[in-house]
Design an enzyme around this catalytic site. Structure first.
Site, mmCIF file in Angstrom:
data_model
loop_
_atom_site.group_PDB
_atom_site.id
_atom_site.type_symbol
_atom_site.label_atom_id
_atom_site.label_comp_id
_atom_site.label_asym_id
_atom_site.label_seq_id
_atom_site.Cartn_x
_atom_site.Cartn_y
_atom_site.Cartn_z
ATOM 1 N N GLY A 1 9.038 24.876 -6.501
ATOM 2 C CA GLY A 1 9.571 23.661 -7.114
ATOM 3 C C GLY A 1 8.611 23.453 -8.492
ATOM 4 N N CYS A 2 9.199 22.654 -9.460
ATOM 5 C CA CYS A 2 8.326 22.208 -10.708
ATOM 6 C C CYS A 2 7.110 21.590 -10.460
ATOM 7 C CB CYS A 2 9.417 21.480 -11.404
ATOM 8 S SG CYS A 2 10.181 20.083 -10.761
#
EC number: 1.2.1.38
Lengths: 341, 341, 341, 341
Positions: A145-146
């Protein structure tokens, strides 16, 4: 090389498509929708791509495997789980941008994603593709995930080298609006975002468990982390402002040395010799920029980690994992100079 | 009531002028420049005020005291020190928006402001006008800094009631660009700010010592605080995201109760029963909105404090101090409903 | 191919550098400053380029010609004039992004640029590189201005085919702030730009004469054009909203057909089959997107033309001219898919 | 004075509520919802109004008339039509912010609003409250649209005094996002608006007929106007950039004189002696600022008219009409100094 891309019409999918188009080792991109809809011209789905002639076809697992060397999923958590399972079971190379195969414990997934998890055996076959640190990949790569990417790259030297009190980690993370995708919501209306800051998912963001899973893999003594997320009035970009109490009296120079050592060989991680990074210096690139500071008055180490959430935080890191998986030059097709101004 | 305003052309001065114009107890505003320049029409200095007929005259201390009941200084740190001294020595009522008389120790001022301090005796005569908590004012009111206001209002219940480990305070503060005034700088150019986040003055912001001075007045056990400032792409607004380790196991409800008790009588402080405040809910008002959360996993209390930096953080709080000093109704002339959208 | 770049630290220079780095036919970039300063590392001049190792050396005409196949000037109007003259006189290939050699009449240059012009003979040797329409280039290419590019591409079919009353042209142009460069000015301070629109240089913009010069080359009957410029709160992008009275009763379909014919072979110009373009669909590309409409009630044709001012309006078009001059594939090194979101 | 407000939760309703709260002649505000829902606390409907204790009750025409001296409708076109009819028929004072009673011809309403019109007799009883020019009001005041207000104030002197060719009017209007209300739409998502410009409703905006109706009332020779609308990345503000061919050779000074004469007595209209207005100088006020220019080369007059769409373009003008209707001081409760920065 023939590459399948599933889910081109979301933000990450659009960026992936653009990166794949200019990747020197990619001969052809086959586009697939995630439903059983009829074939549709790309330019109908994404009007901005007026001059593209590609077609988006329904996803059929067997066809996808027959026609391609690798499949990239830019579909949502929940959707990918079902579509990708046959590929995972066939050990077909996959880069999965969703959160469906990042967590090893089904119960964790169910707690944070509020839906049933993929089978445990399937979860165990996936590798967590934190590309600048994890290079041993299985055929199925769960792209991080970012927020997790920015935060883990900022914490790695501190945690791996036990430079901090493991109970003291606080992350004040800020993200642009594209991180939430193009779904309409009152919180993403221009009037709600412009000239504003909005906190959301306080201690409930679904990237928390993947951060914890990786931190504990590095150092089991880390019990938890305080992690808050603030929506900022920008389209792209994540800043993780990380605070932790130093394990012992230290200096900025010593902390800096630890970071430089960790990232000495990484073409995509820049450790600033002085000062703190701003978002602009990574936007449009697959880079992470890191700044560090030790405050001798408070005994806190501060690390600021910035990435472009759609590049290093999604599509860029996916290409980096693709390069790694197929032993291509690690920077192939990946911009490292910012799109500035 | 006759009110003197010195320094109308800066951001705080413009907001002060507008507030004073609609204040029910203010009969007339006399404007003074901070130099020995010639008299000049207000609309020449501030073209946006096309229809105003007021004149800005040179500042002469004796005249200012003869013509007015009170004098508000919206001049810069360094400038106010000199201009205001005769008024302070004459015990003439002053509200000073600069940082020149906030710190009691000349050495502190010199360390953080990089210039000579006012005489110690003068510093001792000034009172620190954190208006929602300090009501005993002397004639000379040093209006608090914007970051200090947001941060102190967010920390007061925790520190006054010893709810936290006093060594654990971390403040990740964010501010809009108007906080830095209208001076041109590469960091305030639109292209540098738009779509960006920029850290600045890391552990060096001049509001740190006034925060520490007040925290230690409340509880001498607080040794220091980690305080970082990030410039956000908005014109107005400050958010202080405050983290501290709870002194003992607690709950969000208990923390909330402490906040509600502290601010029960304050018309300008809103403690949210649930959730965290965004900037928009205070922009254009003299309000501070506070949200609190206890995370039982990390044992951290998080407080989010938001204000409009030009209102509660400058001109609004100045009017509140004016009302207090002259025993006017505390809300006179002060908006409490946000200018939204 | 060895390419000289003069003036890398401005906005256009930075974009040019990035484009040249990924251009398949460029082997090496030599950087030159426009003064007689000492050599300096690129990363010192442009801190954002931390990992670049290039050096910026003083500009010496003979050396530049000896070391390179072509020279790109990203220096300001006034500066280029002097530096580039020896190259022009030697018929050395040049792409000049400044306005110094766009106008054929020295008097025109002096009227609009308020400084002495280059010699008339030099001006006559330069060709005006409106890349999608002018393909016959001399060795010295004057790259068009950003407003001129957007406006001329939007007007070309109307003017070349005499579809409008030539006295009726009105252009309401809007530009992002990067168009004005990084110089500090009150009008480019974040607080002045954010949430605002500002008109500037009303009927005095220096791109007006180059637009007129080209329009009259196409159709001498065009006597003048009303051209206004509004600064918008975006970093990049130009929109020219063009209005003209139709020469005769027509339809949107007929106007559209004229545009499609003009741009049938242009890989960088998109004529929308319906609707009007927004900025986002060209940002990051070398494209121009055009929408047209005929209003039968008012007999006005409206054309909306959008470009990225730093790409098609500066660095992108320069690369396109480079490709044209050296007979490289016209799209070499030039992105056509927008950097969206 | 007892004032009814229907529809407090929309943008205009929120602004109206704030203005009414500080209006010196308003004793009490009664809030009504536009449905038959249960009574609900204001702070539940508008969480930003945490400290307000007012209740929103269901709308019942007879009760509204019994309890109040006037009723303000901030409800949508279509909704107001039904709710307000009994009040109109009873000649009860109404200020209606919707478009339901602005057009005199039912057929026009049906063409532009795509729904059935109010009865013709009802339409004829309403007066068009363009407050700075129309002072003879009936009991039912149709408050003008935001675009219409900016455009008509900019055109009035030109059209009333026949200074232009009546067939030549072109309006390039720009609006902030709050003009479209808080409804979610792909075009108002932050990512779609930020760093972008979007045209919409080309020649189809429902404010066109009310502009035409008023222009033709002033001068029947005006046959039509070209009117385009562009969405800009700001929350508040409208700029109408107006172009028309001068009827005869003139000068900027002469045009300016015509404007100054028309607005000599208007406290809310500022005619700039030189230059063009920006949005910021009217935001937060009930003002319209106008700049004019004559271009002797093109024979075009340009007028730039700016307003705050939620103030002069909605709630502010409604209060101005209220003041006029009840013969209160015209500036009562209306700010004229901009909320800047």
């Amino acid at each position: 090389m023939q590459v399948a891309l599933v889910g081109v019409s979301g933000y990450s999918g659009m960026v992936l498509y653009r990166l794949l188009k200019q990747h020197p080792n990619v001969d052809h991109i086959n586009l697939y929708g995630h439903s059983d809809a009829q074939p549709m011209p790309l330019k109908t789905l994404v009007p901005m791509y007026q001059k593209e002639t590609a077609l988006v076809r329904p996803f059929v697992a067997a066809t996808v495997m027959a026609e391609n060397d690798v499949c990239l999923f830019a579909t949502s958590a929940g959707v990918t789980k079902t579509l990708a399972l046959p590929l995972l079971q066939a050990d077909f190379p996959v880069i999965d941008l969703s959160g469906d195969f990042r967590l090893k414990q089904p119960a964790q997934y169910e707690q944070w994603y509020h839906q049933p998890a993929a089978p445990q055996a399937a979860l165990m076959k996936a590798s967590y593709g934190l590309a600048d640190l994890n290079v041993d990949l299985t055929a199925y790569v769960a792209n991080p995930g970012c927020y997790a990417t920015a935060t883990l790259l900022g914490l790695a030297p501190l945690v791996q080298q036990h430079l901090i009190d493991p109970t003291s980690i606080i992350v004040d993370a800020k993200s642009g609006v594209s991180g939430a995708g193009k779904k309409l919501a009152p919180t993403s209306h221009f009037v709600a975002v412009n000239d504003n800051l909005q906190l959301y998912k306080l201690n409930q963001h679904q990237h928390i468990p993947e951060i914890m899973q990786q931190l504990q893999a590095w150092w089991s003594a880390v019990p938890a982390l305080e992690f808050t997320t603030t929506l900022i009035p920008v389209t792209r970009g994540i800043m993780s402002s990380i605070y932790a109490t130093a394990a012992a009296e230290t200096t900025t120079a010593q902390v800096l040395a630890a970071f430089e050592q960790t990232y000495a060989d990484s073409p995509f991680v820049t450790v600033l010799p002085t000062g703190m990074p701003d978002l602009k210096q990574v936007i449009g690139t697959n880079n992470c920029a890191l700044g560090v500071n030790y405050n001798p008055v408070t005994h806190k180490i501060m690390v600021v980690s910035v990435i472009d959430n759609l590049m290093k935080g999604a599509a860029g890191q996916a290409i980096q994992n693709l390069n790694q998986l197929f032993q291509l030059p690690i920077t192939a097709g990946l911009p490292t100079l910012p799109v500035f101004p």
